[in-house]
Design an enzyme around this catalytic site. Sequence first.
Site, short mmCIF file in Angstrom:
data_model
loop_
_atom_site.label_atom_id
_atom_site.label_comp_id
_atom_site.label_asym_id
_atom_site.label_seq_id
_atom_site.Cartn_x
_atom_site.Cartn_y
_atom_site.Cartn_z
N LYS A 167 0.84 -1.20 0.00
CA LYS A 167 0.00 0.00 0.00
C LYS A 167 0.88 1.25 0.00
CE LYS A 167 -0.13 -0.36 5.02
NZ LYS A 167 -0.89 -0.83 6.18
N TYR B 191 15.68 30.42 7.96
CA TYR B 191 14.42 31.02 8.41
C TYR B 191 14.33 31.04 9.93
CZ TYR B 191 12.13 30.78 3.81
OH TYR B 191 11.76 30.95 2.51
C1 LIG Z 1 0.01 -1.76 6.79
C2 LIG Z 1 -0.56 -3.03 7.26
C3 LIG Z 1 0.24 -4.17 7.37
C4 LIG Z 1 1.75 -4.12 7.26
O1 LIG Z 1 2.23 -3.61 8.48
P1 LIG Z 1 3.80 -3.40 8.78
O2 LIG Z 1 3.83 -2.95 10.18
O3 LIG Z 1 4.27 -2.36 7.83
O4 LIG Z 1 4.45 -4.72 8.56
C5 LIG Z 1 -0.38 -5.36 7.67
N1 LIG Z 1 -1.72 -5.43 7.88
C6 LIG Z 1 -2.52 -4.34 7.81
C7 LIG Z 1 -3.97 -4.46 8.08
C8 LIG Z 1 -1.97 -3.10 7.51
O5 LIG Z 1 -2.76 -2.03 7.47
#
Ligand SMILES: *Cc1c(COP(=O)(O)O)cnc(C)c1O
Length: 387
Positions: free
Chosen positions: A41, A275
């Site tokens: 994702k 800044y």
């Molecule tokens: C993002 C996610 C993962 C992966 O998690 P990591 O901590 O990056 O290994 C697995 N399951 C779900 C439901 C997630 O949202």
Amino acid sequence: MVTAPELAAAILTIDLGAVVANWRLLRDRLRPGAALGAAVKANAYGLGAREVTAALAEAGCRSFFVATIDEGIEVRAVLASATAGTGSTAAVYVLNGLLPGSDEGLVAHRLTPVLNSLGDIDAWSAAARRRGASLPAALHVDTGMARLGLPADELACLVDDPGRLTGITPVLVMSHLACADQPEHPLNEEQRAAFGQALDALAAVLAPARLQASLANSAGIFLGSSYHFDLARPGAALYGVGPRADGPNPMRPVVSLRARILQVRTVAPPKTVGYGATYAVAEPSRIATVAVGYADGYLRSLSNRGRATLGAFEVPLVGRVSMDLITVDVSAVPAAIACPGAFVELIGAAQTVDAVAERAGTIGYEILTALGSRYARVYRGLDAQTQ
Ligand SMILES: *Cc1c(COP(=O)(O)O)cnc(C)c1O
């Protein structure tokens, strides 16, 4: 890219060989019989869903997790060409579940929704009945995260009335751990037990054939084999982020970020840098201005806290991070090394993603997913790979 990578002001190098090595390392940790998927994702945590998906499919990954349908469409397209002719199909799970009207896109691109509520289940069942077909789905049960997934009362309703699944072929039952990166946290065991009970309750009403159970993310894999079930779904660890809040990181680093020095000047007291005039030099100092800023995802919270590496030298970021630029104190570095055009390393072997995150007051996940779109992206590592 308009310019060739070697002419770019900042270069993000992504080692796909390391991603694959990390995937294999995690797979080899799983209990016998368990499979390893991958969370890709958010553009594979900012590293490129296309490249990462193709590399992991080639390595044998058959379950991919995305958040949105659009991400799923991209991943499905990559898989269609990556696995063309092999007859092999991979599942692409959409974690956000159903949105009104989304069934058409899901079906057209062979995406498997993760059903998070009775409402999702009813809508997917209706979509299946409209088509006169059976549609695959994952069922997400909430065991303590209180974010997505069927709460206990909805699960009980479903077990009482399994007819609500008419037209749905469940292929996966999953839940998500809230505290997996803290092995001592009591919620881990509570969630594992609740997940086991949910599986038992569902097994009584579902046809068990080919139904996988999945609980562990990256950190969950390190909690031990009782957390592995049939399928683990790591993200962060694949991309080099340490799977534990503390302790050594067994994963191979994946990302390196280098940006060029644009200009070097000497600044003497009582002058300040950047800044807000937040950094006053204590003595005459050589300050290098480097071509990366918060618009590139180099977080502004690294102002006066970040570190960079220049050859063998570690140099501090001084002053605020601005949109396109940062300033580092290179007084300790020979002028022949700290010169315009030279590359400064901001993420890499010396400045790990986790170390940068710690200085920025965040987690490695956010450092990776914030990585900007202006970098020249260079993928390497796959050809150098063995096995
Ligand atoms: C993002 C996610 C993962 C992966 O998690 P990591 O901590 O990056 O290994 C697995 N399951 C779900 C439901 C997630 O949202």
